[in-house]
Design a protein around this motif. Structure first.
Motif, mmCIF file in Angstrom:
data_model
loop_
_atom_site.group_PDB
_atom_site.id
_atom_site.type_symbol
_atom_site.label_atom_id
_atom_site.label_comp_id
_atom_site.label_asym_id
_atom_site.label_seq_id
_atom_site.Cartn_x
_atom_site.Cartn_y
_atom_site.Cartn_z
ATOM 1 N N UNK A 37 0.861 -1.191 0.000
ATOM 2 C CA UNK A 37 0.000 0.000 0.000
ATOM 3 C C UNK A 37 0.894 1.237 0.000
ATOM 4 N N UNK A 38 1.674 1.376 -1.052
ATOM 5 C CA UNK A 38 2.666 2.444 -1.154
ATOM 6 C C UNK A 38 2.000 3.806 -1.299
ATOM 7 N N UNK A 39 2.641 4.823 -0.715
ATOM 8 C CA UNK A 39 2.157 6.204 -0.780
ATOM 9 C C UNK A 39 0.690 6.275 -0.355
ATOM 10 N N UNK A 56 -1.096 2.367 -3.154
ATOM 11 C CA UNK A 56 -0.769 1.788 -4.454
ATOM 12 C C UNK A 56 -0.254 0.361 -4.312
ATOM 13 N N UNK A 57 -0.841 -0.528 -5.087
ATOM 14 C CA UNK A 57 -0.397 -1.916 -5.123
ATOM 15 C C UNK A 57 0.780 -2.016 -6.078
ATOM 16 N N UNK A 65 1.280 1.514 -11.685
ATOM 17 C CA UNK A 65 -0.102 1.308 -12.088
ATOM 18 C C UNK A 65 -0.673 -0.058 -11.773
ATOM 19 N N UNK A 66 -0.347 -0.628 -10.614
ATOM 20 C CA UNK A 66 -0.854 -1.941 -10.260
ATOM 21 C C UNK A 66 -2.231 -1.928 -9.632
ATOM 22 N N UNK A 67 -2.722 -0.752 -9.298
ATOM 23 C CA UNK A 67 -4.032 -0.639 -8.668
ATOM 24 C C UNK A 67 -3.923 0.001 -7.299
ATOM 25 N N UNK A 68 -5.038 0.040 -6.593
ATOM 26 C CA UNK A 68 -5.089 0.599 -5.242
ATOM 27 C C UNK A 68 -5.567 -0.502 -4.306
ATOM 28 N N UNK A 69 -4.707 -0.891 -3.363
ATOM 29 C CA UNK A 69 -5.057 -1.961 -2.435
ATOM 30 C C UNK A 69 -5.724 -1.402 -1.182
ATOM 31 N N UNK A 70 -6.475 -2.281 -0.494
ATOM 32 C CA UNK A 70 -7.223 -1.889 0.703
ATOM 33 C C UNK A 70 -6.916 -2.869 1.832
ATOM 34 N N UNK A 71 -6.616 -2.317 3.010
ATOM 35 C CA UNK A 71 -6.390 -3.112 4.210
ATOM 36 C C UNK A 71 -7.184 -2.488 5.348
ATOM 37 N N UNK A 72 -7.546 -3.303 6.347
ATOM 38 C CA UNK A 72 -8.201 -2.765 7.540
ATOM 39 C C UNK A 72 -7.536 -3.343 8.781
ATOM 40 N N UNK A 86 -9.275 -0.393 -6.679
ATOM 41 C CA UNK A 86 -9.190 -0.082 -8.112
ATOM 42 C C UNK A 86 -8.165 -1.026 -8.716
ATOM 43 N N UNK A 87 -8.531 -1.676 -9.782
ATOM 44 C CA UNK A 87 -7.613 -2.597 -10.437
ATOM 45 C C UNK A 87 -7.036 -1.991 -11.703
#
Length: 100
Positions: A37-39, A56-57, A65-72, A86-87
């Motif tokens: 989950x960069x930047x 960023x993934x 441009x690998x997408x936007x990852x989500x963690x909780x 976002x993929x």
């Protein structure tokens, strides 16, 4: 006497179960995968009491441009992956990166 011998074992077990945030360390999610989950940005949801991390993934060898990852997380030390918000989609005609 037995209590004195058990005490170090209990203390070691408590330390092993502790959760630490290590700046610059390699963090793993609850599945054992490296957190990607960069930047990113972390926000708190008062309704669920959870922190949400969007970033960023990226994987090694991938330019961008690998997408936007989500963690909780409930404690900022243990992160559960929820996949991509976002993929990445590559437009094969123009080679532009598009998001879905």
């Amino acid at each position: 006497m037995l209590g004195i011998k058990i005490l170090p074992v209990l203390l070691f077990g408590a330390i092993a179960q502790s959760k630490y945030i290590v700046p610059g360390g390699r963090w793993h999610d609850t599945d054992g995968n490296l957190v990607s989950a960069h930047a990113g940005s972390i926000t708190f949801d008062e309704g669920t009491g959870r922190f949400w991390w969007f970033g960023e993934y990226k994987i090694e060898g991938q330019e961008e441009g690998g997408g936007v990852s989500v963690y909780s997380s409930e404690d900022l030390a243990t992160w559960e992956s929820h996949g991509l918000a976002l993929g990445r989609v590559i437009n094969t005609l123009s080679r532009d990166v598009m998001w879905y």
